[in-house]
Design a protein around this motif. Sequence first.
Motif, PDB file in Angstrom:
ATOM      1  N   GLY A 484     -18.992  19.381 -11.684  1.00 55.12           N
ATOM      2  CA  GLY A 484     -19.424  20.367 -10.413  1.00 55.12           C
ATOM      3  C   GLY A 484     -19.733  20.479  -9.072  1.00 55.12           C
ATOM      4  N   THR A 485     -20.934  19.783  -9.097  1.00 55.18           N
ATOM      5  CA  THR A 485     -22.000  19.928  -7.906  1.00 55.18           C
ATOM      6  C   THR A 485     -21.977  18.752  -7.210  1.00 55.18           C
ATOM      7  N   GLN A 564     -10.491  17.787  -9.328  1.00 57.37           N
ATOM      8  CA  GLN A 564     -10.330  19.004 -10.422  1.00 57.37           C
ATOM      9  C   GLN A 564     -11.134  19.513 -10.926  1.00 57.37           C
ATOM     10  N   HIS A 565     -11.820  20.567  -9.701  1.00 59.38           N
ATOM     11  CA  HIS A 565     -12.678  21.665 -10.029  1.00 59.38           C
ATOM     12  C   HIS A 565     -12.125  22.580  -8.900  1.00 59.38           C
ATOM     13  N   CYS A 566     -12.601  23.678  -9.385  1.00 59.10           N
ATOM     14  CA  CYS A 566     -12.029  24.849  -8.497  1.00 59.10           C
ATOM     15  C   CYS A 566     -12.695  25.164  -7.821  1.00 59.10           C
ATOM     16  N   ALA A 567     -13.815  23.525  -7.166  1.00 63.41           N
ATOM     17  CA  ALA A 567     -14.302  23.507  -5.891  1.00 63.41           C
ATOM     18  C   ALA A 567     -13.370  22.694  -5.259  1.00 63.41           C
ATOM     19  N   GLY A 568     -12.452  21.600  -5.830  1.00 59.00           N
ATOM     20  CA  GLY A 568     -11.702  20.466  -5.521  1.00 59.00           C
ATOM     21  C   GLY A 568     -11.872  20.162  -3.868  1.00 59.00           C
ATOM     22  N   SER A 569     -10.967  21.032  -3.235  1.00 60.23           N
ATOM     23  CA  SER A 569     -10.724  20.864  -1.722  1.00 60.23           C
ATOM     24  C   SER A 569     -12.774  21.254  -1.309  1.00 60.23           C
ATOM     25  N   PRO A 824     -19.244  25.997 -10.565  1.00 61.27           N
ATOM     26  CA  PRO A 824     -18.142  25.818 -11.698  1.00 61.27           C
ATOM     27  C   PRO A 824     -17.803  27.037 -12.481  1.00 61.27           C
ATOM     28  N   GLU A 825     -16.302  27.941 -12.639  1.00 58.88           N
ATOM     29  CA  GLU A 825     -16.317  28.740 -12.975  1.00 58.88           C
ATOM     30  C   GLU A 825     -16.566  29.314 -14.795  1.00 58.88           C
ATOM     31  N   SER A 826     -16.481  27.907 -14.949  1.00 60.57           N
ATOM     32  CA  SER A 826     -16.251  28.165 -17.068  1.00 60.57           C
ATOM     33  C   SER A 826     -17.104  27.051 -17.089  1.00 60.57           C
ATOM     34  N   HIS A 927      -7.562  28.164 -14.782  1.00 60.22           N
ATOM     35  CA  HIS A 927      -9.012  28.021 -13.902  1.00 60.22           C
ATOM     36  C   HIS A 927      -8.914  26.998 -13.147  1.00 60.22           C
ATOM     37  N   THR A 928      -8.517  26.797 -11.507  1.00 61.48           N
ATOM     38  CA  THR A 928      -7.427  26.295 -10.444  1.00 61.48           C
ATOM     39  C   THR A 928      -9.082  25.975  -9.253  1.00 61.48           C
ATOM     40  N   ASP A 929      -8.694  25.070  -8.490  1.00 61.52           N
ATOM     41  CA  ASP A 929      -8.892  25.144  -7.147  1.00 61.52           C
ATOM     42  C   ASP A 929      -8.822  26.021  -6.290  1.00 61.52           C
TER      43      ASP A 929
END
Length: 1005
Positions: A484-485, A564-569, A824-826, A927-929
């Motif tokens: 996620g980084t 497929q991460h919360c910060a995907g966009s 990442p949120e999770s 959790h979603t993007d």
Amino acid sequence: MPAQSEPKPAFQGSCSISLNGQTLEANTGERLIDVINRTQTPLPQVCYQPKLGPIQTCDTCVVEMNGEIVRACGTSVSPGMQLNTASARVKSAQGEAFDRILKNHQLYCSVCDNNNQDCTVHNTTALLDVEHQKYPWQPKPYPQDHTNPFYRYDPNQCILCGRCVEACQNYQVNETLSINWESDHPRVLWDGGSEIGGSSCVSCGHCVTVCPCNALMEKSMLGHAGFLTHWPQNALDHMIDVVKAVEPEIGYGPILQLSETEAAMRNTRVRRSKTVCTYCGVGCSFEIWTKDRHILKVQPSEGPANDISTCVKGKFGWDFINSPERIKKPLIREGHTFREASWDEALSLVARRFMEIKAQHGPDSIGVISSSKCTNEESYLMQKFARAVIGTNNIDNCSRYCQAPATQGLFRTVGYGGDSGSIHDIAQSSLVVIVGANPAEAHPVLATRVKQAHKLRGQKLIVADIRRHEMAQRADIFFRPAPGTDLVWLSAMSRYMFDHGYAKADFLAQWVNHVDEYRASLEPFTMQHAAEVCGVPIETLVSVAEAIAAAPSMCILWAMGVTQHCAGSDTSTAISNLLLVTGNYMRPGTGAYPLRGHNNVQGASDFGSMPGWFPGYEKVDDPAARARYEQGWGVKIPEAKGLDNHEMVNAIYEGKLRAMYLAGEDMYIADANSNYVGGGFEKLDFFVVQDCFFTPTCRFADVVLPASPSLEKEGTFTSTERRVQRLYQVLEPLGESLPDWRITTALANKMGANWTYQHPSDIMHESASLAPMFAGIHYDRLQGFDSLQWPVAADGTDQPLLYTEKFAFPDGKARLHPLEYHAPESVEDDVYDLHLNNGRLLEHFHGGNMTGRVAGIHEETPNPFLEVSPELAADRSLVSGQWVRLTSPNGHLRIRVLVSDRVQGKQIYLPLNTLFTDATNMLTGHHTDHDTHTPAYKETPVRMEVLPETGENPLPRLNFRYASRTPQNGVEVERKWNRSDYVFPGDVSNGHNSLVQITPGHQKK
């Protein structure tokens, strides 16, 4: 050496040469054999295959050049050449070369399954008018190898041309095959001497495709292709003996005529149909040979994306078509079971219930979901059904689960949500950077182009991933950012370019907006900060930055490890930002390549199955676009954006969504947090699922409609490179199943739509008339293997490379987009202490709904498994085969472990092939993007409980992952030439009959 696997000859202008007394124009530096073939002058050529290039093992293509005998495949054109292909010396040398080939091959064409009018050995026997063999056939001391589930190797028929080796080493670049030229009895080897089964062979089928005879053959052909070949082997042996007995008296001529008659007869019952692969988004196309419903073989040849390439799925993964588990009639729920029904009853029920729910709760109480497995035309009809028949923009497709963030990142920065160029651009780039993608397994044919360029043309390869997959193993630089980084190190790269004077100032000034604002936003993203957040040594990051700065051209490839991460966009945006800063758009060999996962995930979105977009990415709240569709369809269309599939599930729980029509999507398995999704489905008033198989999602349905897979219909798919290709119907629909477009049309008409489509071409014509992006897409421009890459102008002009004149914004300029990093949120904690990663396997596709029903694939990889690192295995006392229970806040599942160094530490990897077992998404959360609602599948902390049971290793020893490749420089023909018993046929034709060592001068001809 090989053709596409080496740079094509640098042509230096045209020149005149003489061929058999006739003057013709050629290109200086091109292969002589290509010139001769272009003139259609007969010339034997057994080992030459244009895509593989000059292998130079067979010697049959020799010609006389300026009085000297040379190989036409290994000779380049020069001005003034005097060529003769028909002199006595040439004929003598060609005959000698081919006689040596026949010594290795027993001719029994009439009872051979490869006698299909395309056998090179058979056709060359006829071309050279061979009546008798100079050297008798000599059997080799090796048995046939049947250990691969899909093909067999017969050393006794192998002519040692080396095509298969060249294809494996330098075209597919799996580097499994070789020839032991120094042996008394050379043969093709797998990993230097292993059986095929258990070797590093990935069953891509390249070797079988290029084999010029029957040495390598699909098992699906054996006993099925010929009129006599199904006879018992001893009967066939007797027939062969009879033919061999009469050959000395009558010659091969009459025998070949008999086999040619038998081959012609096969055309009456063998159908060859062009289609496009139904698996990943690469867009491979090929012919499928069928006899009734039996698939004989898949034959690639001239697909614009793949040429002669396939992977195991495209070549051999089609058994699901005839699976007894196919749904063949409509099903209607009665209590806890289903009963078969007629189409009229089922569609009447669906139409009545949809109209009742619409009348009672409004059109927005119904959701429609299209499929990335369906055609463009079917996706177009699904969104039209939602908007024009139901009256809602609640329409989506499974790109929400994977590629929506990549599309969003490109929308923000360059304007189009698709690949910047073609696979060809990736192959010719100086540097390829792969971030969060595993193309060797998820997009294998595309990966071959990177592997070719990296091995043979000096292309540099950088891979950033948390797992050490094949492309990571091959990379010049491989590093593992913390999950996620990626946004952090990518943004640090952009800052580094500005800080060190590497940013392309001229490009930015001419073509890019918001440069100053973006540069200011990079203030936090120092290399030191990136090293700390990402857990990557600063020296590694600097090396990556310097490699990017030094590269004349760069492409960046990414996929679900990013999206497929919360910060995907945002991470996708960071990728495009970096490309803009370094000037890597608007030129060949540059650009952004979000690798699309499904065969038509690009097309499903392109053609409007999205809640906020019409076909061609015109917004539904754009009055001009909406007016055009309202006029074209004769209806009013709502202007408010609809619900995406994630929002639909939430809306069910809120009581706002009461019914759903889902086509071709196993949403229960595919969406995150399966328990939550399944609970929502149970709450629906009415649920319709349209699919080929009774998937886990079907268990929640009220009506199940039997659809037809791609081989049973016509239409078009759009690949990851925006390439629109036509597929033709190969088989009739099984039972009463129907193509999706016919089902949707029939349902719409039950609800009063009066649609009159008779063929998918009618649907494409309508779409092209309404969506400017597709204005020039017509079926007459997509005949056979012809294709178009959108946008396509009305005159048929397409754009293989985007942004050659401007970016897709009103002012023609791209936009740098400032970003902030959000962790990442999770994340892992003391309870859930392991990071669960997930993704595809080469041999299976997604959950295995199709590949799980292919016997050969099931034989190689029958079980799901969990990859755990050696460190974790040592810490938890795990061995391969140990059962464990994984638990997340959302659910749990049981799985056997496989100890593997592809993962490290407390990161574990769960492949998606979970057909008939608990699925990965029993564990993934909600959790979603932030921008697209793509689930953050890759942000799943879990805990592991070691169970008392220990089973067998879940991965059989037959699987390729246990073996070691044997890389070499192609077929290495020099080793053949260096044999003491080799004499160049040109020497024999000059009267040198002794077995003398070939001279260096002849070796290079």
